[in-house]
Design a protein around this motif. Structure first.
Motif, PDB file in Angstrom:
ATOM      1  N   ASP A 179      -2.992  11.761  -3.842  1.00 28.47           N
ATOM      2  CA  ASP A 179      -4.272  11.503  -4.503  1.00 28.47           C
ATOM      3  C   ASP A 179      -5.081  10.403  -3.848  1.00 28.47           C
ATOM      4  N   GLY A 180      -4.492   9.642  -2.942  1.00 27.48           N
ATOM      5  CA  GLY A 180      -5.209   8.549  -2.309  1.00 27.48           C
ATOM      6  C   GLY A 180      -4.289   7.396  -2.006  1.00 27.48           C
ATOM      7  N   VAL A 181      -4.804   6.188  -2.163  1.00 25.84           N
ATOM      8  CA  VAL A 181      -4.072   4.976  -1.828  1.00 25.84           C
ATOM      9  C   VAL A 181      -3.899   4.125  -3.083  1.00 25.84           C
ATOM     10  N   LEU A 220       0.843  -1.182   0.000  1.00 24.89           N
ATOM     11  CA  LEU A 220       0.000   0.000   0.000  1.00 24.89           C
ATOM     12  C   LEU A 220       0.882   1.235   0.000  1.00 24.89           C
ATOM     13  N   ASP A 221       0.655   2.110  -0.969  1.00 25.38           N
ATOM     14  CA  ASP A 221       1.339   3.407  -1.020  1.00 25.38           C
ATOM     15  C   ASP A 221       0.305   4.489  -0.794  1.00 25.38           C
ATOM     16  N   GLU A 222       0.571   5.339   0.167  1.00 28.30           N
ATOM     17  CA  GLU A 222      -0.301   6.488   0.391  1.00 28.30           C
ATOM     18  C   GLU A 222       0.266   7.654  -0.409  1.00 28.30           C
TER      19      GLU A 222
END
Length: 81
Positions: free
Chosen positions: A38-40, A33-35
């Motif tokens: 723009d979001g996740v 998961l990359d935050e």
């Protein structure tokens, strides 16, 4: 494609079966998961590795002598291991 995924009270979420199958996560597996601003963004291990390799190539100019493997080999040779 946008898919709604519900999060349970304990923080778990389930990816739809068709997405898991397309991503090769049928037997389970890890996602990264990359935050971002723009979001996740969720990535499979293969996607994360490919992204890291592309970033490394940008910074090394594609020169093989600048690879991590080459660095570790040089370090091993220098230390006599």
């Amino acid at each position: 494609m946008t898919v709604q995924v519900n999060i349970t009270p304990n923080g778990r979420m389930s990816l739809p079966a068709d997405i898991r199958k397309r991503l090769g996560l049928t037997g389970g597996g890890a996602v990264y998961l990359d935050e971002t601003e723009d979001g996740v963004v969720l990535r499979t291990a293969n996607q994360a590795v490919a992204r890291a390799q592309a970033l490394a190539k940008q910074y090394t100019g594609g020169k093989p002598e600048a690879s991590v493997d080459a660095f570790l080999n040089r370090r091993s040779e220098d230390s006599g291991e």
